[in-house]
Design a protein around this motif. Structure first.
Motif, PDB file in Angstrom:
ATOM      1  N   ILE A 165       0.663  -1.168   0.163  1.00  0.00           N
ATOM      2  CA  ILE A 165       0.246  -0.217   0.061  1.00  0.00           C
ATOM      3  C   ILE A 165       0.803   0.927  -0.104  1.00  0.00           C
ATOM      4  N   GLY A 166       1.113   2.269  -1.289  1.00  0.00           N
ATOM      5  CA  GLY A 166       1.369   3.557  -0.900  1.00  0.00           C
ATOM      6  C   GLY A 166       0.341   4.804  -1.135  1.00  0.00           C
ATOM      7  N   ILE A 167       0.439   5.639  -0.396  1.00  0.00           N
ATOM      8  CA  ILE A 167      -0.143   6.632   0.456  1.00  0.00           C
ATOM      9  C   ILE A 167       0.651   8.324   0.334  1.00  0.00           C
ATOM     10  N   ASN A 168       0.084   8.453  -0.291  1.00  0.00           N
ATOM     11  CA  ASN A 168       0.922  10.515  -0.499  1.00  0.00           C
ATOM     12  C   ASN A 168      -0.158  11.180   0.876  1.00  0.00           C
ATOM     13  N   VAL A 169       0.770  10.901   1.613  1.00  0.00           N
ATOM     14  CA  VAL A 169       0.512  11.367   3.056  1.00  0.00           C
ATOM     15  C   VAL A 169       0.871  12.695   3.155  1.00  0.00           C
ATOM     16  N   ASN A 170       1.904  13.184   2.996  1.00  0.00           N
ATOM     17  CA  ASN A 170       2.398  14.439   3.630  1.00  0.00           C
ATOM     18  C   ASN A 170       3.131  15.453   1.934  1.00  0.00           C
ATOM     19  N   THR A 171       2.533  14.552   1.110  1.00  0.00           N
ATOM     20  CA  THR A 171       3.072  16.226  -0.049  1.00  0.00           C
ATOM     21  C   THR A 171       2.443  17.257  -0.234  1.00  0.00           C
ATOM     22  N   GLU A 172       3.129  17.774  -0.382  1.00  0.00           N
ATOM     23  CA  GLU A 172       2.834  19.464  -0.726  1.00  0.00           C
ATOM     24  C   GLU A 172       2.919  19.950  -1.857  1.00  0.00           C
ATOM     25  N   GLN A 173       3.256  19.084  -3.107  1.00  0.00           N
ATOM     26  CA  GLN A 173       2.513  19.317  -4.127  1.00  0.00           C
ATOM     27  C   GLN A 173       3.617  18.287  -5.305  1.00  0.00           C
ATOM     28  N   PHE A 174       2.459  18.197  -6.387  1.00  0.00           N
ATOM     29  CA  PHE A 174       3.198  17.011  -7.293  1.00  0.00           C
ATOM     30  C   PHE A 174       3.850  17.820  -8.952  1.00  0.00           C
ATOM     31  N   SER A 175       4.449  17.230  -9.238  1.00  0.00           N
ATOM     32  CA  SER A 175       4.621  17.870 -10.929  1.00  0.00           C
ATOM     33  C   SER A 175       3.585  17.837 -11.414  1.00  0.00           C
ATOM     34  N   LYS A 176       3.729  18.823 -12.973  1.00  0.00           N
ATOM     35  CA  LYS A 176       3.092  18.950 -13.827  1.00  0.00           C
ATOM     36  C   LYS A 176       2.535  17.965 -14.285  1.00  0.00           C
ATOM     37  N   GLU A 177       2.980  16.502 -14.654  1.00  0.00           N
ATOM     38  CA  GLU A 177       2.671  15.449 -14.702  1.00  0.00           C
ATOM     39  C   GLU A 177       1.221  14.825 -13.996  1.00  0.00           C
ATOM     40  N   ILE A 178       1.235  15.166 -13.216  1.00  0.00           N
ATOM     41  CA  ILE A 178      -0.011  14.320 -12.736  1.00  0.00           C
ATOM     42  C   ILE A 178      -0.591  14.998 -11.382  1.00  0.00           C
ATOM     43  N   GLU A 179      -0.053  16.152 -10.877  1.00  0.00           N
ATOM     44  CA  GLU A 179      -0.642  17.133 -10.197  1.00  0.00           C
ATOM     45  C   GLU A 179      -2.784  16.524 -10.830  1.00  0.00           C
ATOM     46  N   ASN A 180      -3.103  16.544 -11.678  1.00  0.00           N
ATOM     47  CA  ASN A 180      -4.744  16.907 -12.133  1.00  0.00           C
ATOM     48  C   ASN A 180      -5.162  15.570 -11.728  1.00  0.00           C
ATOM     49  N   LYS A 181      -4.666  14.826 -10.974  1.00  0.00           N
ATOM     50  CA  LYS A 181      -4.501  13.447 -11.359  1.00  0.00           C
ATOM     51  C   LYS A 181      -4.347  12.758  -9.837  1.00  0.00           C
ATOM     52  N   ALA A 182      -3.211  13.254  -8.762  1.00  0.00           N
ATOM     53  CA  ALA A 182      -2.859  12.976  -8.161  1.00  0.00           C
ATOM     54  C   ALA A 182      -3.391  13.803  -6.528  1.00  0.00           C
ATOM     55  N   THR A 183      -3.568  13.311  -5.290  1.00  0.00           N
ATOM     56  CA  THR A 183      -3.689  14.563  -4.236  1.00  0.00           C
ATOM     57  C   THR A 183      -2.802  13.272  -3.046  1.00  0.00           C
ATOM     58  N   LEU A 217      -2.791  13.583   2.078  1.00  0.00           N
ATOM     59  CA  LEU A 217      -3.653  13.822   2.683  1.00  0.00           C
ATOM     60  C   LEU A 217      -3.811  15.573   3.351  1.00  0.00           C
ATOM     61  N   PHE A 218      -2.476  16.129   3.251  1.00  0.00           N
ATOM     62  CA  PHE A 218      -2.228  17.060   3.356  1.00  0.00           C
ATOM     63  C   PHE A 218      -2.413  18.486   2.380  1.00  0.00           C
ATOM     64  N   LEU A 219      -3.035  18.187   1.252  1.00  0.00           N
ATOM     65  CA  LEU A 219      -3.791  18.710   0.136  1.00  0.00           C
ATOM     66  C   LEU A 219      -4.737  19.007   0.549  1.00  0.00           C
ATOM     67  N   GLU A 220      -5.361  18.100   1.034  1.00  0.00           N
ATOM     68  CA  GLU A 220      -6.573  17.984   1.501  1.00  0.00           C
ATOM     69  C   GLU A 220      -7.582  18.279   2.577  1.00  0.00           C
ATOM     70  N   THR A 221      -7.184  18.536   3.093  1.00  0.00           N
ATOM     71  CA  THR A 221      -7.194  18.469   4.851  1.00  0.00           C
ATOM     72  C   THR A 221      -6.332  20.260   4.919  1.00  0.00           C
ATOM     73  N   GLY A 222      -5.275  20.285   4.779  1.00  0.00           N
ATOM     74  CA  GLY A 222      -4.314  21.070   5.113  1.00  0.00           C
ATOM     75  C   GLY A 222      -3.504  21.109   5.724  1.00  0.00           C
ATOM     76  N   SER A 223      -3.578  20.132   6.899  1.00  0.00           N
ATOM     77  CA  SER A 223      -2.403  19.614   8.127  1.00  0.00           C
ATOM     78  C   SER A 223      -1.686  18.724   7.611  1.00  0.00           C
ATOM     79  N   THR A 224      -0.420  18.229   8.791  1.00  0.00           N
ATOM     80  CA  THR A 224       0.432  17.196   8.555  1.00  0.00           C
ATOM     81  C   THR A 224       0.034  16.325   9.383  1.00  0.00           C
ATOM     82  N   VAL A 225      -0.156  15.195   8.734  1.00  0.00           N
ATOM     83  CA  VAL A 225      -0.094  13.416   8.995  1.00  0.00           C
ATOM     84  C   VAL A 225       0.196  12.728   9.928  1.00  0.00           C
TER      85      VAL A 225
END
Length: 326
Positions: A206-224, A226-234
């Motif tokens: 299982i791979g989870i994007n947890v505290n990533t603040e920014q994604f590359s241009k290639e995937i930013e429109n389809k990846a997110t 927890l930090f980007l969704e909640t505004g806080s670190t987990v």
């Protein structure tokens, strides 16, 4: 001993005296004091008050065997933990452990992985210190043909844990992606070693994007994340502990029937494309149909435009939303 001290401090809800720790663990006050010092060096905020003892005020976002095991309350899942600062992939390491005889429930965790991959060989972007890369080693006594259903078991567990820890409306994109607001948050990959009629071992990563603040241009429109969704670190360890707990629970339900009969409703409630039009992408054909839900064995049921229904098998096709990823 570090694991036991962490566990006692966490579960006390307050201060634990040095004498209590000594008596419980059968060690000297000097030994306890040394462990407390190690914890402080690792970033734990441990408060020491004369005549009261120790208590944990805050914990760092680290992934160590001691940190993880101090959070687990499971019977078999994660009872053995192997942690890496950096590795090729947790699935690869788990397979090596499987070949070496590691027990059912062994958990492999990495702070960073260099060769992570997803379904159909796709690369999984990995960075140190901000995401979860974890794999459970299983030795199920089931026919090999039933092992792929464990991917969906893991999806149910991950979705429940993420919902519980963050409150987000977590959904599943069949068969193995966890999504939030139409973007991919996590991926799951199950691999196995089998003989003709029995399983040597199964590894579910299982791979989870947890505290990533920014994604590359290639995937930013389809990846997110927890930090980007909640505004806080987990805290990653807390989330891993909840996933392991939920997986043990759902795995038991799976073994009761050796299929997804007891989990089908849970899975379908979170299925992001349920009752929506999707594109079925096969090797030799592409068509549009309405997704209805999964079967008790994990296939996706779709209804074609002419009204006929059919089952879609995960190893043969990909499913996309009509207008995008979902």
């Amino acid at each position: 001993m570090k694991t036991e001290i962490l566990k006692m401090l966490r579960e006390s809800g307050g201060y634990v005296s040095g004498q209590q720790l000594c008596e419980k663990l059968g060690v000297s006050r000097t030994a306890v004091w040394k462990v407390i010092g190690q914890l402080k060096e690792e970033g734990y905020h441990v408060e020491a008050v004369r005549n009261r003892g120790y208590r944990i005020v805050d914990s760092p976002d680290i992934l160590t065997a001691e940190e993880l095991k101090s959070l687990f309350h499971t019977k078999w899942a994660g009872q053995q933990v192997v942690c890496y600062k950096e590795t090729d992939s947790t699935n690869i390491r788990a397979k090596v452990l499987g070949e070496d005889g590691a027990p059912h429930g062994t958990l492999v965790v990495a702070d960073m992985q260099k060769s992570g991959k997803g379904r159909r060989g796709r690369a999984w972007e990995s960075k140190p210190g901000i995401s979860i890369y974890m794999t459970l080693l299983l030795r199920p006594d089931i026919p090999p043909v039933k092992a792929p259903m464990l991917t969906l078991v893991a999806a149910c567990a991950a979705a429940e844990a993420l919902k519980k820890c963050t409150g987000l409306d977590v959904q599943i994109k069949w068969p193995n992606d966890i999504v939030v607001h139409g973007k991919k948050l996590a991926g799951i990959l199950t691999e196995m070693s089998t003989e003709i009629d029995y399983i040597n071992y199964v590894v579910t990563g299982i791979g989870i994007n947890v505290n990533t603040e920014q994604f590359s241009k290639e995937i930013e429109n389809k990846a997110t994340s927890l930090f980007l969704e909640t505004g806080s670190t987990v805290k990653r360890a807390l989330l891993i502990a909840e996933i392991v707990r939920a997986y043990e629970e759902y795995y038991a339900k799976f073994l009761e029937t050796e299929d997804l009969s007891l989990l089908k409703e849970v899975y379908n409630e979170r299925l992001v494309n349920r009752d929506r039009e999707v594109r079925i992408l096969g090797n030799d054909k592409t068509y549009t149909a309405r997704a209805l839900g999964i079967t008790a064995t994990g296939e996706l049921i779709v209804r074609r435009q002419d009204g006929t229904e059919e089952k879609i098998y995960a190893g043969e096709v990909s499913v996309r939303g009509v207008y995008g990823y979902v």
